[in-house]
Design a protein around this motif. Sequence first.
Motif, short mmCIF file in Angstrom:
data_model
loop_
_atom_site.label_atom_id
_atom_site.label_comp_id
_atom_site.label_asym_id
_atom_site.label_seq_id
_atom_site.Cartn_x
_atom_site.Cartn_y
_atom_site.Cartn_z
N ILE A 17 43.87 8.98 -2.86
CA ILE A 17 42.44 7.96 -3.58
C ILE A 17 42.97 8.26 -4.97
O ILE A 17 42.28 7.82 -5.76
CB ILE A 17 41.84 8.96 -3.36
CG1 ILE A 17 40.45 8.34 -3.30
CG2 ILE A 17 40.90 10.19 -3.67
CD1 ILE A 17 39.45 7.37 -2.74
N THR A 30 34.06 11.19 -7.79
CA THR A 30 33.00 10.75 -7.32
C THR A 30 33.08 9.13 -6.74
O THR A 30 32.80 8.41 -5.61
CB THR A 30 32.35 11.38 -7.22
OG1 THR A 30 32.08 12.58 -7.93
CG2 THR A 30 31.20 11.08 -6.51
N GLU A 33 34.88 8.00 -4.58
CA GLU A 33 35.45 7.94 -2.91
C GLU A 33 34.48 7.24 -1.84
O GLU A 33 34.96 6.73 -0.76
CB GLU A 33 34.59 9.24 -2.64
CG GLU A 33 35.34 10.09 -3.07
CD GLU A 33 34.97 11.70 -3.13
OE1 GLU A 33 33.64 11.74 -2.61
OE2 GLU A 33 35.26 13.14 -3.56
N THR A 36 36.49 5.51 0.52
CA THR A 36 37.23 6.49 1.85
C THR A 36 35.96 6.05 2.64
O THR A 36 36.50 6.38 4.06
CB THR A 36 37.37 7.71 1.87
OG1 THR A 36 36.06 8.12 0.97
CG2 THR A 36 38.65 7.32 0.42
N ARG A 37 34.67 5.61 2.57
CA ARG A 37 33.72 5.85 3.64
C ARG A 37 34.33 4.52 4.39
O ARG A 37 33.47 4.54 5.94
CB ARG A 37 32.17 5.95 3.09
CG ARG A 37 32.38 6.67 1.82
CD ARG A 37 31.06 6.75 1.25
NE ARG A 37 30.11 7.44 0.31
CZ ARG A 37 30.26 7.30 -0.45
NH1 ARG A 37 29.60 6.11 -0.94
NH2 ARG A 37 29.95 8.21 -1.69
#
Length: 65
Positions: A17, A30, A33, A36-37
């Motif tokens: 990431i 942040t 991210e 990545t969900r």
Amino acid sequence: MLRHTCAMVVLQATGDIRKVSLWLGHATLTTTEVYTRGDPTEKLDAMDAIVPPTCGAASSSPPTS
């Protein structure tokens, strides 16, 4: 859409990431991210489903179903 797709490909290829974050120019992880969900494979499959096929040589007969 192109930016998101490229980020998903980088994430899937590297699994890192941090590389995606650097590539996108995000100030914090942040923000990155979000990528990545969801499952990148599902998102890429969805993208492939809506990309029109490449155009080939003209045909004198109509396409068959």
